[in-house]
Design an enzyme around this catalytic site. Structure first.
Site, PDB file in Angstrom:
ATOM      1  CG  ASP A  43      -1.858   7.652   0.642  1.00 29.02           C
ATOM      2  OD1 ASP A  43      -0.974   8.515   0.568  1.00 29.02           O
ATOM      3  OD2 ASP A  43      -2.730   7.486  -0.231  1.00 29.02           O
ATOM      4  CG  ASP A 101      -1.622   1.204   1.521  1.00 28.45           C
ATOM      5  OD1 ASP A 101      -2.317   1.669   0.613  1.00 28.45           O
ATOM      6  OD2 ASP A 101      -1.509   1.757   2.647  1.00 28.45           O
TER       7      ASP A 101
HETATM    8  P1  TMP Z   1      -4.874   3.423   0.988  1.00 22.59           P
HETATM    9  O1  TMP Z   1      -3.743   3.876   1.872  1.00 22.59           O
HETATM   10  O2  TMP Z   1      -5.569   2.222   1.526  1.00 22.59           O
HETATM   11  O3  TMP Z   1      -4.441   3.257  -0.422  1.00 22.59           O
HETATM   12  O4  TMP Z   1      -6.005   4.557   1.048  1.00 22.59           O
HETATM   13  C1  TMP Z   1      -5.788   5.864   0.846  1.00 22.59           C
HETATM   14  C2  TMP Z   1      -6.036   6.689   2.079  1.00 22.59           C
HETATM   15  O5  TMP Z   1      -6.472   7.966   1.613  1.00 22.59           O
HETATM   16  C3  TMP Z   1      -7.111   6.214   3.037  1.00 22.59           C
HETATM   17  O6  TMP Z   1      -6.541   5.981   4.301  1.00 22.59           O
HETATM   18  C4  TMP Z   1      -8.086   7.378   3.146  1.00 22.59           C
HETATM   19  C5  TMP Z   1      -7.338   8.546   2.582  1.00 22.59           C
HETATM   20  N1  TMP Z   1      -8.157   9.577   1.918  1.00 22.59           N
HETATM   21  C6  TMP Z   1      -7.899  10.900   2.228  1.00 22.59           C
HETATM   22  O7  TMP Z   1      -7.022  11.186   3.047  1.00 22.59           O
HETATM   23  N2  TMP Z   1      -8.644  11.876   1.620  1.00 22.59           N
HETATM   24  C7  TMP Z   1      -9.631  11.596   0.716  1.00 22.59           C
HETATM   25  O8  TMP Z   1     -10.265  12.512   0.174  1.00 22.59           O
HETATM   26  C8  TMP Z   1      -9.880  10.224   0.400  1.00 22.59           C
HETATM   27  C9  TMP Z   1     -10.955   9.875  -0.577  1.00 22.59           C
HETATM   28  C10 TMP Z   1      -9.113   9.261   1.022  1.00 22.59           C
HETATM   29 MG    MG Z   2      -2.892   3.092   3.588  1.00 23.75          MG
END
Ligand code: TMP
Ligand code: MG
Length: 289
Positions: A40, A38
């Protein structure tokens, strides 16, 4: 076996099983391995000097590409939906519709801002985005050992690619599945491409990308890195999986979520802002140590 596994941030439900998986990955060697991570809050830091670090979405949200009004709306969405995303009292099924709603609303707001492609690099430069300590050793090691790295992210692909590029680690072994922006002929954001990826539909995303996993069909062993329960399904497209080691960063609501993380991830890293453990495991598996 690996001294870093004795760090205070490391928790394991079954240490012996972890050691067995690591040994079998090591025996099979780097030519059978693929890494799926992943982005973020897994490759990037959750916090630095007591301050939260931005996700790839937040990099845009906090930038001068977005009006004050829109910033307020995006913040409200975050305050509404992030607690749902990490709520240990709800099932994934219960969270799904909320996640689709969050991503759809956030993307619509970004599209309204008519974001220009040529300004993205500067926005990333001006941001507080930080990869975890030890990121360079992680990316470089994988490149040197010819181990493919798939970054599987529900964030914004164009932004996270820029973060990796600006840190000089976008090597040729890196592939990204994410939400990519679609720009019109004038380089202005008009939509997001393809099937939406949110935190809890990575399994579907994996199954859509059969071509990628087909190319890597001889690599039956996986090191998976994530920070969300949704990240556990990122490897669902891998052909004939033999061994998988799952390392999970537990960044937030630690006490509340620890039990469920320990039940799903082989190694849980509690409030650990470094890549020390993945790096040490990788060196051991690929014979660098
Ligand atoms: P991931 O880390 O699972 O790929 O998900 C992306 C992260 O982005 C998740 O923890 C939620 C965050 N997010 C934001 O911070 N701002 C937003 O507008 C959206 C849609 C998601
Ligand atoms: Mg994440």
């Amino acid at each position: 076996m690996i001294p870093e596994l004795s760090k205070p941030s490391v928790c394991m439900r079954d240490r012996q099983r972890v050691e067995e998986i690591i040994q079998s990955l090591r025996r099979a060697g780097p030519s059978t391995l693929q890494v799926i991570s992943d982005f973020d809050m897994t490759l990037t830091r959750f916090a630095h000097n007591g301050k939260r670090c931005p996700t790839s979405h937040n990099i845009l949200d906090n930038s001068n590409l977005i009006s004050e009004d829109c910033k307020k709306n995006l913040k409200e969405l975050l305050n509404t939906y992030y607690p749902i995303e990490i709520d240990s009292g709800r099932t994934v099924e219960e969270k799904l519709p909320h996640m689709v709603e969050w991503w759809t609303k956030a993307h619509d707001l970004l599209i309204q801002q008519k974001i220009r492609k040529d300004l993205l690099a500067q926005v990333v430069k001006d941001s507080d985005a930080l990869l975890r300590e030890g990121y360079k050793a992680f990316f470089d090691q994988l490149q040197e050992r010819n181990v493919p790295l798939l970054i599987f992210s529900a964030g914004v692909g164009d932004v996270l690619e820029e973060v990796i590029r600006q840190n000089s680690v976008f090597h040729s072994n890196v592939r990204v599945f994410s939400n990519y922006m679609d720009f019109d002929d004038n380089g202005v954001l008009r939509a997001f491409k393809g099937q939406l990826i949110h935190t809890y539909n990575k399994r579907e995303g994996a199954l859509l990308n059969t071509g990628h996993f087909q190319e890597l069909q001889d690599r039956h062993n996986v090191l998976l890195l994530g920070d969300s329960m949704g990240d556990l399904t990122m490897a669902d497209g891998v052909h004939n999986m033999k061994s998988i080691l799952k390392i999970g960063y537990l960044n937030d609501k630690v006490e509340e979520r620890k039990e469920s993380y320990l039940g799903s991830y082989d190694i849980v890293l509690e409030k650990d802002e470094t890549m020390d453990v993945p790096n040490a495991v990788l060196s051991h598996i690929t014979g660098g140590q």
